[in-house]
Design a protein around this motif. Structure first.
Motif, PDB file in Angstrom:
ATOM      1  N   THR A 158       5.643 -24.354  13.466  1.00 21.15           N
ATOM      2  CA  THR A 158       6.112 -25.707  13.208  1.00 21.15           C
ATOM      3  C   THR A 158       6.281 -26.475  14.510  1.00 21.15           C
ATOM      4  OG1 THR A 158       7.902 -27.027  12.265  1.00 21.15           O
ATOM      5  CG2 THR A 158       8.505 -24.896  13.212  1.00 21.15           C
ATOM      6  N   THR A 159       6.083 -27.781  14.437  1.00 24.31           N
ATOM      7  CA  THR A 159       6.320 -28.625  15.611  1.00 24.31           C
ATOM      8  C   THR A 159       7.708 -29.235  15.573  1.00 24.31           C
ATOM      9  OG1 THR A 159       5.386 -30.564  14.514  1.00 24.31           O
ATOM     10  CG2 THR A 159       3.877 -29.206  15.785  1.00 24.31           C
ATOM     11  N   ASP A 160       8.511 -28.814  14.603  1.00 28.31           N
ATOM     12  CA  ASP A 160       9.899 -29.252  14.569  1.00 28.31           C
ATOM     13  C   ASP A 160      10.679 -28.403  15.570  1.00 28.31           C
ATOM     14  OD1 ASP A 160      12.278 -30.505  13.651  1.00 28.31           O
ATOM     15  OD2 ASP A 160      12.713 -28.699  12.500  1.00 28.31           O
ATOM     16  N   MET A 161      11.188 -29.034  16.623  1.00 25.34           N
ATOM     17  CA  MET A 161      11.776 -28.307  17.735  1.00 25.34           C
ATOM     18  C   MET A 161      13.003 -27.499  17.314  1.00 25.34           C
ATOM     19  SD  MET A 161       9.877 -28.565  20.284  1.00 25.34           S
ATOM     20  CE  MET A 161      10.951 -27.878  21.521  1.00 25.34           C
ATOM     21  N   ARG A 162      13.815 -28.039  16.422  1.00 20.22           N
ATOM     22  CA  ARG A 162      15.008 -27.321  15.999  1.00 20.22           C
ATOM     23  C   ARG A 162      14.641 -26.050  15.253  1.00 20.22           C
ATOM     24  NH1 ARG A 162      19.159 -30.408  12.194  1.00 20.22           N
ATOM     25  NH2 ARG A 162      17.371 -30.262  10.799  1.00 20.22           N
ATOM     26  N   THR A 163      13.693 -26.171  14.321  1.00 17.30           N
ATOM     27  CA  THR A 163      13.240 -24.984  13.586  1.00 17.30           C
ATOM     28  C   THR A 163      12.577 -23.987  14.516  1.00 17.30           C
ATOM     29  OG1 THR A 163      12.880 -26.360  11.634  1.00 17.30           O
ATOM     30  CG2 THR A 163      11.829 -24.194  11.661  1.00 17.30           C
ATOM     31  N   LEU A 164      11.745 -24.504  15.423  1.00 17.03           N
ATOM     32  CA  LEU A 164      11.055 -23.638  16.370  1.00 17.03           C
ATOM     33  C   LEU A 164      12.039 -22.883  17.255  1.00 17.03           C
ATOM     34  CD1 LEU A 164       8.332 -22.725  17.487  1.00 17.03           C
ATOM     35  CD2 LEU A 164       8.403 -24.685  19.034  1.00 17.03           C
ATOM     36  N   THR A 165      13.055 -23.594  17.734  1.00 20.71           N
ATOM     37  CA  THR A 165      14.071 -22.965  18.578  1.00 20.71           C
ATOM     38  C   THR A 165      14.826 -21.888  17.825  1.00 20.71           C
ATOM     39  OG1 THR A 165      14.341 -25.031  19.808  1.00 20.71           O
ATOM     40  CG2 THR A 165      16.091 -23.395  20.026  1.00 20.71           C
ATOM     41  N   GLN A 166      15.164 -22.170  16.561  1.00 18.32           N
ATOM     42  CA  GLN A 166      15.870 -21.182  15.754  1.00 18.32           C
ATOM     43  C   GLN A 166      15.014 -19.933  15.541  1.00 18.32           C
ATOM     44  OE1 GLN A 166      16.828 -23.360  12.202  1.00 18.32           O
ATOM     45  NE2 GLN A 166      18.648 -24.319  13.086  1.00 18.32           N
ATOM     46  N   GLU A 167      13.710 -20.133  15.301  1.00 17.66           N
ATOM     47  CA  GLU A 167      12.810 -18.995  15.086  1.00 17.66           C
ATOM     48  C   GLU A 167      12.678 -18.157  16.362  1.00 17.66           C
ATOM     49  OE1 GLU A 167       9.154 -20.556  13.694  1.00 17.66           O
ATOM     50  OE2 GLU A 167       9.843 -20.835  11.637  1.00 17.66           O
ATOM     51  N   ILE A 168      12.540 -18.834  17.494  1.00 17.24           N
ATOM     52  CA  ILE A 168      12.410 -18.114  18.770  1.00 17.24           C
ATOM     53  C   ILE A 168      13.694 -17.346  19.084  1.00 17.24           C
ATOM     54  CG2 ILE A 168      12.114 -18.371  21.255  1.00 17.24           C
ATOM     55  CD1 ILE A 168       9.558 -18.708  19.734  1.00 17.24           C
ATOM     56  N   ASP A 169      14.854 -17.977  18.850  1.00 22.00           N
ATOM     57  CA  ASP A 169      16.139 -17.309  19.092  1.00 22.00           C
ATOM     58  C   ASP A 169      16.291 -16.079  18.199  1.00 22.00           C
ATOM     59  OD1 ASP A 169      16.842 -19.092  21.030  1.00 22.00           O
ATOM     60  OD2 ASP A 169      18.110 -20.333  19.736  1.00 22.00           O
ATOM     61  N   LYS A 170      15.922 -16.233  16.942  1.00 21.20           N
ATOM     62  CA  LYS A 170      16.012 -15.103  16.005  1.00 21.20           C
ATOM     63  C   LYS A 170      15.075 -13.975  16.433  1.00 21.20           C
ATOM     64  CE  LYS A 170      15.627 -13.883  11.100  1.00 21.20           C
ATOM     65  NZ  LYS A 170      14.765 -12.720  11.352  1.00 21.20           N
ATOM     66  N   PHE A 171      13.867 -14.352  16.828  1.00 19.42           N
ATOM     67  CA  PHE A 171      12.910 -13.355  17.290  1.00 19.42           C
ATOM     68  C   PHE A 171      13.437 -12.614  18.523  1.00 19.42           C
ATOM     69  CE2 PHE A 171       9.424 -12.403  20.247  1.00 19.42           C
ATOM     70  CZ  PHE A 171       8.756 -11.447  19.514  1.00 19.42           C
ATOM     71  N   ALA A 172      14.027 -13.368  19.462  1.00 18.42           N
ATOM     72  CA  ALA A 172      14.559 -12.752  20.683  1.00 18.42           C
ATOM     73  C   ALA A 172      15.686 -11.779  20.355  1.00 18.42           C
ATOM     74  CB  ALA A 172      15.048 -13.839  21.637  1.00 18.42           C
ATOM     75  N   ARG A 173      16.583 -12.167  19.423  1.00 15.85           N
ATOM     76  CA  ARG A 173      17.679 -11.273  19.031  1.00 15.85           C
ATOM     77  C   ARG A 173      17.141 -10.009  18.367  1.00 15.85           C
ATOM     78  NH1 ARG A 173      20.006 -16.152  17.305  1.00 15.85           N
ATOM     79  NH2 ARG A 173      19.458 -15.644  15.143  1.00 15.85           N
ATOM     80  N   ASP A 174      16.168 -10.180  17.470  1.00 17.08           N
ATOM     81  CA  ASP A 174      15.587  -9.024  16.781  1.00 17.08           C
ATOM     82  C   ASP A 174      14.916  -8.075  17.764  1.00 17.08           C
ATOM     83  OD1 ASP A 174      16.470 -10.063  14.423  1.00 17.08           O
ATOM     84  OD2 ASP A 174      14.533 -10.895  13.805  1.00 17.08           O
ATOM     85  N   LYS A 175      14.192  -8.652  18.733  1.00 18.04           N
ATOM     86  CA  LYS A 175      13.515  -7.818  19.721  1.00 18.04           C
ATOM     87  C   LYS A 175      14.512  -7.099  20.622  1.00 18.04           C
ATOM     88  CE  LYS A 175       9.270  -8.061  18.705  1.00 18.04           C
ATOM     89  NZ  LYS A 175       8.599  -6.820  18.270  1.00 18.04           N
ATOM     90  N   LYS A 176      15.610  -7.767  20.942  1.00 17.15           N
ATOM     91  CA  LYS A 176      16.640  -7.130  21.765  1.00 17.15           C
ATOM     92  C   LYS A 176      17.231  -5.923  21.040  1.00 17.15           C
ATOM     93  CE  LYS A 176      20.945  -8.002  24.256  1.00 17.15           C
ATOM     94  NZ  LYS A 176      22.015  -8.983  24.556  1.00 17.15           N
ATOM     95  N   ILE A 177      17.538  -6.096  19.747  1.00 17.02           N
ATOM     96  CA  ILE A 177      18.067  -4.986  18.946  1.00 17.02           C
ATOM     97  C   ILE A 177      17.034  -3.867  18.845  1.00 17.02           C
ATOM     98  CG2 ILE A 177      18.811  -4.322  16.631  1.00 17.02           C
ATOM     99  CD1 ILE A 177      19.978  -7.149  16.340  1.00 17.02           C
ATOM    100  N   GLU A 178      15.760  -4.253  18.653  1.00 16.43           N
ATOM    101  CA  GLU A 178      14.691  -3.260  18.531  1.00 16.43           C
ATOM    102  C   GLU A 178      14.532  -2.464  19.825  1.00 16.43           C
ATOM    103  OE1 GLU A 178       9.874  -3.167  17.746  1.00 16.43           O
ATOM    104  OE2 GLU A 178      11.043  -4.914  17.117  1.00 16.43           O
ATOM    105  N   ILE A 179      14.597  -3.163  20.958  1.00 20.16           N
ATOM    106  CA  ILE A 179      14.464  -2.487  22.252  1.00 20.16           C
ATOM    107  C   ILE A 179      15.625  -1.537  22.490  1.00 20.16           C
ATOM    108  CG2 ILE A 179      14.513  -2.859  24.754  1.00 20.16           C
ATOM    109  CD1 ILE A 179      12.912  -5.457  24.215  1.00 20.16           C
ATOM    110  N   GLU A 180      16.843  -1.979  22.165  1.00 20.43           N
ATOM    111  CA  GLU A 180      18.014  -1.118  22.341  1.00 20.43           C
ATOM    112  C   GLU A 180      17.919   0.115  21.438  1.00 20.43           C
ATOM    113  OE1 GLU A 180      21.290  -3.684  21.584  1.00 20.43           O
ATOM    114  OE2 GLU A 180      21.267  -4.588  23.587  1.00 20.43           O
TER     115      GLU A 180
END
Length: 347
Positions: free
Chosen positions: A90-112
């Motif tokens: 999506t080009t909606d910045m708020r939605t995009l930011t939320q998706e990226i933040d969620k992805f980063a949190r999920d990846k952090k948990i996965e890495i740990e």
């Protein structure tokens, strides 16, 4: 696989609206002071400014921001299996930011989680190699000694062959227990659910381990007299294995002239709880969370005073959980330990 690109015009619309309002107000003031105001001209001017601003802003955003974000999505193959790829970009910045933040949190948990698993894997492999190495090298040592000429002596030959046999027996126990745990984990071990008297089963285990307990002068007893049967619904053979493992451990780590006590209590309407309590050496609190792991050692010295495969408590936990029940442990160092597990009570 190219990601679908979902356009959003919210940012361009807002930006164009701000620019239009500002320029329109500015032009209105200019026309009011220097010309006779014609509102249709102002309106037409506003629309043209808005359309022009929208096109410029949207084109610039897509060209310099969103297209690059889309390229990042397409280039990073790690995102292929991530939840962020399930929808379109999506080009909606708020939605995009939320998706990226969620992805980063999920990846952090996965890495740990991966780090914890890797540490567990290393420790597990080290423990397996230690458990297998000890009896294997023992057997190898006896056989090599016999081959070097000791087998000519009948007494030495018989003694060394008996010791080698014990080493092979221990290897067999380890392999058998590992096979059982694997079957329990993958759900390949079927339980034969039946109704039986848990008190009678405990008495059978007491009889089976009476001589072992007598060597350390440990008393095997109930907390009270059970004059009537207590019927439970479970796999009788597996629960006997659970009880045997827990009572054997209490004997191994119990004190001379100590006591191992078993109690069966009503927990709730359809559950009973079986407790195995001893007054042995106990377990330090820091070891309790990992007590049911395969080969986990409370004693880190690398030596093991008592025999066994090192898998008993892990098997106990898997058997109880295969029954959809829970197992608990409470212990105080130099005071004693209590292992307890729940079972379904039969009507």
């Amino acid at each position: 696989m190219q990601a679908k690109f979902k356009k959003s015009y919210r940012f361009a619309i807002k930006t164009s609206l701000y620019v239009t309002v500002y320029i329109t107000l500015l032009m209105s003031v200019f026309l009011y002071y220097f010309y006779v105001p014609k509102w249709f001209l102002i309106l037409g001017f506003s629309v043209s400014v808005f359309v022009f601003s929208f096109l410029i802003v949207q084109f610039s955003v897509e060209r310099f921001i969103y297209k690059r974000v889309k390229k990042i999505y397409d280039d990073l193959t790690l995102l292929e299996s991530a939840s962020i790829r399930k929808g379109s970009i999506t080009t909606d910045m708020r939605t995009l930011t939320q998706e990226i933040d969620k992805f980063a949190r999920d990846k952090k948990i996965e890495i740990e989680t991966l780090k914890v698993r890797e540490e567990y894997r290393k420790e597990f492999l080290g423990n397996v190699s230690h458990e297998l190495k000890t009896p294997l090298f023992t057997v190898q040592g006896y056989i090599l000694t016999l081959l070097d000429g000791a087998m000519d002596d009948k007494n030495i030959r018989e003694k060394y062959l008996q010791r080698a046999s014990k080493g092979i027996e221990r290897l067999g126990y380890i392999i058998k227990d590992l096979d059982m745990i694997t079957k329990l984990e993958v759900g390949d071990l079927r339980l034969n659910i039946d109704v039986f008297d848990i008190v009678e089963l405990v008495e059978n285990v007491f009889d089976m381990l009476e001589m072992k307990a007598a060597k350390k002068r440990i008393t095997l007893t109930f907390d009270t007299d059970y004059n009537s049967p207590i019927l439970v619904r479970a796999d009788k053979e597996r629960i006997q294995q659970v009880l045997a493992n827990l009572i054997v451990n209490s004997i191994k780590y119990g004190n001379e002239k100590g006591t191992t006590e078993v109690s069966v209590e009503n927990l709730i309407k359809n559950k009973v709880i079986v407790r195995v309590t001893d007054n042995g050496e106990g377990i330090m609190k820091r070891h309790l969370p990992r007590l049911f792991e395969r080969f986990y050692r409370v004693d880190k010295s690398g030596s093991r005073k008592e025999g066994g495969s090192g898998l008993g408590l892990s098997i106990v936990k898997h058997i109880i959980e295969a029954h959809d029940e829970r197992i608990y442990v409470e212990s105080e160092y130099n005071v004693g330990s209590e292992f307890s597990f729940t079972l379904e009570k039969a009507e």
